[in-house]
Design an enzyme around this catalytic site. Sequence first.
Site, PDB file in Angstrom:
ATOM      1  N   TYR A  63      15.490  30.643   8.436  1.00 13.95           N
ATOM      2  CA  TYR A  63      14.263  31.287   8.927  1.00 13.95           C
ATOM      3  C   TYR A  63      14.247  31.308  10.446  1.00 13.95           C
ATOM      4  O   TYR A  63      14.562  30.294  11.098  1.00 13.95           O
ATOM      5  CB  TYR A  63      13.040  30.494   8.465  1.00 13.95           C
ATOM      6  N   LYS A  86       0.843  -1.205   0.000  1.00 19.07           N
ATOM      7  CA  LYS A  86       0.000   0.000   0.000  1.00 19.07           C
ATOM      8  C   LYS A  86       0.878   1.254   0.000  1.00 19.07           C
ATOM      9  O   LYS A  86       2.085   1.180   0.256  1.00 19.07           O
ATOM     10  CB  LYS A  86      -0.914  -0.027   1.228  1.00 19.07           C
TER      11      LYS A  86
HETATM   12  C1  LIG Z   1      -0.505  -1.676   6.892  1.00 12.57           C
HETATM   13  C2  LIG Z   1      -1.126  -2.955   7.274  1.00 12.57           C
HETATM   14  C3  LIG Z   1      -0.347  -4.127   7.339  1.00 12.57           C
HETATM   15  C4  LIG Z   1       1.160  -4.121   7.263  1.00 12.57           C
HETATM   16  O1  LIG Z   1       1.629  -3.669   8.508  1.00 12.57           O
HETATM   17  P1  LIG Z   1       3.187  -3.518   8.854  1.00 12.57           P
HETATM   18  O2  LIG Z   1       3.196  -3.080  10.275  1.00 12.57           O
HETATM   19  O3  LIG Z   1       3.703  -2.456   7.937  1.00 12.57           O
HETATM   20  O4  LIG Z   1       3.828  -4.817   8.627  1.00 12.57           O
HETATM   21  C5  LIG Z   1      -1.000  -5.329   7.539  1.00 12.57           C
HETATM   22  N1  LIG Z   1      -2.341  -5.365   7.720  1.00 12.57           N
HETATM   23  C6  LIG Z   1      -3.106  -4.250   7.700  1.00 12.57           C
HETATM   24  C7  LIG Z   1      -4.575  -4.364   7.915  1.00 12.57           C
HETATM   25  C8  LIG Z   1      -2.534  -3.012   7.493  1.00 12.57           C
HETATM   26  O5  LIG Z   1      -3.291  -1.912   7.496  1.00 12.57           O
END
Ligand SMILES: *Cc1c(COP(=O)(O)O)cnc(C)c1O
Length: 349
Positions: free
Chosen positions: A244, A35
Site C-alpha cells: 500500500y 492482568k
Molecule cells: C500493572 C501494574 C503492576 C505491574 O507493573 P509492571 O511494571 O508490569 O511490573 C503493579 N501494580 C499496579 C498498580 C499496576 O497497575
Amino acid sequence: MATGTLTIDLSAIADNWRSLNAASGGAVETAAVVKADGYGLGAGRVARTLAQAGARRFFVAVAEEGAAVREALGPGPEICVFSGHMAGDTDMIADLDLTPMLNSVDQLTRHMEALPGHSFGIQLDTGMNRLGLEPAEWAAVRDLIAAQSPRLIMSHLANADEPGHAQNAAQLACFREMTDGFDAPRSLAATGGILLGPEYHFDVTRPGIGLYGGLPFDEAKPVATLALPVIQLRDLEAGETVGYGATWQADEPAKIATVSAGYADGLIRTMSGRAMLYANGVACPLAGRVSMDLLTVDVTHLTQVPRELEILGPDQSVDQLADAAGTIGYEILTSLGARYQRRYLGAGG
Ligand SMILES: *Cc1c(COP(=O)(O)O)cnc(C)c1O
C-alpha cells in the site's frame, strides 16, 4: 496452515518470578500481576505456573479478569483487583472470592455496605494521580479502616523504570508518611520498584512485565517467540514497488517474502519500514507498509528463505521490537492477537 506460531515458555516465566523473588529479602512476599490476560500470554496458564512456583497472591485489573484466574487456581490463592469494587461487581467479588483494592471513599462505602466482612485492600495515591485515596481522604478514614483489617495497603510508582527520578524518593516518603505504624501488609513496588532496592519492597511486591521477559528487568529470560509463515516469495525487478502506498521501491532486483500476520495480529503499522524479521539469525527488514494480515519482507540477501521468519525470539526481544515501533514492550505483548497458534512450553501448562 497460515497462522503464526506464538510460543510461550512457561518455565521462563517461573524462572523470572524466582529471580524477582530472590531480589527481595526472605520476609517479602512476591505476588504476580496477571492482568490483561497475563500481559497477552494467557492468564490461566501463567497463574497456574506461578502458583506452582510459589506465588500466593495475584493481581488483575478488573473483576471480570478474576474469573479465568480463579478457575485456573481454584480456591485459596488471593486474587486482588486493581480497579477495586465498581458498581455491578459485588456478585463477582463474592462468588469468585476476589479482594478489591478500594481506591476511593465511594468504593469503601459500597464495599462495606454490600459485602461487610469480605476481604479488601486499600490503594493510596502518593503522587501518580491515577488511583487511590489522597492523603487527606486517608487521614479521614484511616482509623475506621484499621478496625476492618485490610489485606493490603498499596500505592504505585510513576517513574520506577528511571532509578534516578526524584519522584521515586518523593513517593516513597509519602507512602511511609501515610502508612508507618498502620497495622497491615504494605506494597509499593512493581517490577521497576523491586529493582530500586530494599527500601521500596515493604511486605509484598507486585511484578508484572519482568515475569514476561520485559524491561526494566534486563536480566529477564525471554518468554515469547513469534514465528510467521512465509506464504509467497516473489522476485522484483529494479523500480518495482511493494505494498500500500508504494512506499518501498527496489533499487535493484530484489526478493520479497510475504508473511502471514499484520496489524490485526498486534504487529502495529508504525513498524512499517523500521522493524526486522529474522531468518535463522539473519536480519530481514520489512519492506513497505504493514497491512492487516500480511507483512512484506526483503529477503534478497538470503541464500535460502526458511518456511518461517521470526519477529520475536532470541534475535529480537519484545523491547527491541517495541523500539522499532516507537512503543514499549508492554504494548507489544498485550497487543498480540487472537489468530496465532499458541504453544506453551514447560511446567504449569
Ligand atoms: C500493572 C501494574 C503492576 C505491574 O507493573 P509492571 O511494571 O508490569 O511490573 C503493579 N501494580 C499496579 C498498580 C499496576 O497497575
